[in-house]
Design a protein around this motif. Structure first.
Motif, PDB file in Angstrom:
ATOM      1  N   LYS A   5       0.848  -1.189   0.000  1.00  0.00           N
ATOM      2  CA  LYS A   5       0.000   0.000   0.000  1.00  0.00           C
ATOM      3  C   LYS A   5       0.883   1.238   0.000  1.00  0.00           C
ATOM      4  CE  LYS A   5      -3.500  -2.316   2.788  1.00  0.00           C
ATOM      5  NZ  LYS A   5      -4.187  -2.331   4.085  1.00  0.00           N
ATOM      6  N   ASP A  11      -8.867   7.270   9.367  1.00  0.00           N
ATOM      7  CA  ASP A  11     -10.227   6.770   9.528  1.00  0.00           C
ATOM      8  C   ASP A  11     -11.221   7.930   9.562  1.00  0.00           C
ATOM      9  OD1 ASP A  11      -9.214   4.259   9.678  1.00  0.00           O
ATOM     10  OD2 ASP A  11      -9.259   4.153  11.865  1.00  0.00           O
ATOM     11  N   SER A  64      -8.882 -13.261   7.895  1.00  0.00           N
ATOM     12  CA  SER A  64      -9.934 -12.279   8.186  1.00  0.00           C
ATOM     13  C   SER A  64     -10.467 -12.441   9.601  1.00  0.00           C
ATOM     14  CB  SER A  64     -11.076 -12.425   7.162  1.00  0.00           C
ATOM     15  OG  SER A  64     -10.625 -12.128   5.861  1.00  0.00           O
ATOM     16  N   GLN A  67      -7.965 -11.015  11.963  1.00  0.00           N
ATOM     17  CA  GLN A  67      -8.060  -9.556  12.015  1.00  0.00           C
ATOM     18  C   GLN A  67      -9.248  -9.112  12.867  1.00  0.00           C
ATOM     19  OE1 GLN A  67      -8.145  -9.055   7.717  1.00  0.00           O
ATOM     20  NE2 GLN A  67      -6.176  -7.996   7.770  1.00  0.00           N
ATOM     21  N   ASN A  91      -5.357  -2.948  15.921  1.00  0.00           N
ATOM     22  CA  ASN A  91      -5.375  -2.379  14.572  1.00  0.00           C
ATOM     23  C   ASN A  91      -6.249  -3.259  13.683  1.00  0.00           C
ATOM     24  OD1 ASN A  91      -4.779  -1.561  11.894  1.00  0.00           O
ATOM     25  ND2 ASN A  91      -2.751  -0.859  12.518  1.00  0.00           N
ATOM     26  N   ARG A  92      -7.293  -2.675  13.113  1.00  0.00           N
ATOM     27  CA  ARG A  92      -8.250  -3.465  12.331  1.00  0.00           C
ATOM     28  C   ARG A  92      -7.645  -4.048  11.058  1.00  0.00           C
ATOM     29  NH1 ARG A  92     -12.120   1.352   9.887  1.00  0.00           N
ATOM     30  NH2 ARG A  92     -10.680   2.094   8.293  1.00  0.00           N
ATOM     31  N   ASP A  93      -6.483  -3.539  10.658  1.00  0.00           N
ATOM     32  CA  ASP A  93      -5.838  -4.002   9.437  1.00  0.00           C
ATOM     33  C   ASP A  93      -4.784  -5.072   9.723  1.00  0.00           C
ATOM     34  OD1 ASP A  93      -5.529  -3.848   6.652  1.00  0.00           O
ATOM     35  OD2 ASP A  93      -3.802  -2.515   6.836  1.00  0.00           O
ATOM     36  N   GLU A  94      -4.674  -5.477  10.995  1.00  0.00           N
ATOM     37  CA  GLU A  94      -3.595  -6.370  11.406  1.00  0.00           C
ATOM     38  C   GLU A  94      -4.150  -7.615  12.077  1.00  0.00           C
ATOM     39  OE1 GLU A  94       0.726  -5.843  13.656  1.00  0.00           O
ATOM     40  OE2 GLU A  94      -0.960  -4.546  14.220  1.00  0.00           O
ATOM     41  N   ILE A 136       0.415  -2.800   6.904  1.00  0.00           N
ATOM     42  CA  ILE A 136      -0.808  -2.312   7.526  1.00  0.00           C
ATOM     43  C   ILE A 136      -0.767  -0.795   7.609  1.00  0.00           C
ATOM     44  CG2 ILE A 136      -1.074  -4.406   8.903  1.00  0.00           C
ATOM     45  CD1 ILE A 136      -0.055  -2.759  11.305  1.00  0.00           C
ATOM     46  N   GLU A 137      -1.924  -0.191   7.740  1.00  0.00           N
ATOM     47  CA  GLU A 137      -1.970   1.258   7.849  1.00  0.00           C
ATOM     48  C   GLU A 137      -1.358   1.710   9.169  1.00  0.00           C
ATOM     49  OE1 GLU A 137      -5.610   3.185   6.971  1.00  0.00           O
ATOM     50  OE2 GLU A 137      -6.117   1.831   5.340  1.00  0.00           O
TER      51      GLU A 137
END
Length: 271
Positions: A5, A11, A64, A67, A91-94, A136-137
């Protein structure tokens, strides 16, 4: 192939009531659609890719769920698995495994956290360390930075900012939604007054360590590129001086730079 990315967006702020409402709607939809979608997915992959397809499909679902667990169980895990100074889960992306690996590197796992990690290692050697996701973000605990790796005669170009004692590989943070390339070209122009040649940019890797001058558990994630340049190197902006360092100078640089030094030395690029 994992695509990195390049754009990170903050957010969107959501009102608490909207968050609760969306949660309830998602639970209802999940209860109805997931079982049907899962059964269809199993047969679809079976007939199109065979057992291999089912395995790949199940792995995506497992990631998923991992996460989801990292978000849903964050407060409990942060209490039981890590010390107060550890890298936080949530972290929702991790995935849980990724956050576990980061704490293993930082040595901030509690006895229970180490026990969980040991069990995972029995099932899959070095599971948590191999699960660390560098794409991840960023969050408040991850400082996202870019670095220009320039080596000449087995020495690496490094800089020292005004008022600092340590040397740092040149680079810096992105501004807004800058891509890696745009941010890195801007930073190097500001710091050293040279222009990197875009066509020569070559991705080296992503490295991570405790951030200097930040509270424990705050990490700096350094995305590194090789590149050629035009112009004459000059210390500019906040840079006091630039120097060429050998591997033996490793103790004079930041924690993340030490890891990069080790990697370059191992690859025979830095002596």
């Amino acid at each position: 192939m994992i695509l990195k990315k390049e754009n990170f967006k903050p957010d969107k702020k959501i009102k608490p009531f909207i968050g609760i409402l969306l949660f309830l709607v998602s639970i209802i939809l999940a209860a109805v659609t997931i079982p049907l979608g899962f059964i269809y997915g199993i047969f679809y992959n079976l007939f199109t890719k065979g057992i291999k397809g089912i395995g790949e499909y199940c792995l995506k679902i497992a990631i998923s769920i991992d996460q989801l667990g990292n978000v849903a169980m964050q407060h409990l895990i942060n209490t039981l698995w890590i010390t107060p100074l550890g890298y936080k889960f949530g972290n929702r992306d991790e995935t849980i495994s990724s956050a576990l690996g980061r704490n293993k590197q930082l040595e901030t796992l509690t006895s229970f956290g180490k026990f969980i990690d040991t069990i995972l290692d029995k099932l899959d050697p070095n599971h948590s360390l191999n699960s660390i996701d560098y794409y991840i973000e960023p969050t408040d605990q991850i400082i996202d930075k870019l670095a220009w790796i320039h080596i000449n005669n087995y020495q690496i170009l490094s800089t020292r900012s005004k008022g600092r004692n340590k040397y740092y590989i040149p680079g810096g943070k992105r501004e807004g939604e800058e891509t890696d390339h745009v941010a890195l070209l801007r930073e190097i122009k500001e710091e050293l007054n040279v222009d990197l040649l875009v066509k020569t940019l070559d991705f080296l890797g992503v490295f991570e360590a405790q951030a200097d001058s930040h509270k424990p558990g705050t990490l700096v994630r350094m995305t590194c590129y090789f590149a050629e340049y035009t112009g004459r190197l000059q210390a500019a902006s906040e840079i006091e001086e630039f120097v060429w360092l050998n591997y033996e100078d490793k103790e004079q640089v930041s924690e993340v730079d030490k890891i990069i030094f080790d990697y370059l030395h191992h690859e025979g690029l830095l002596k």
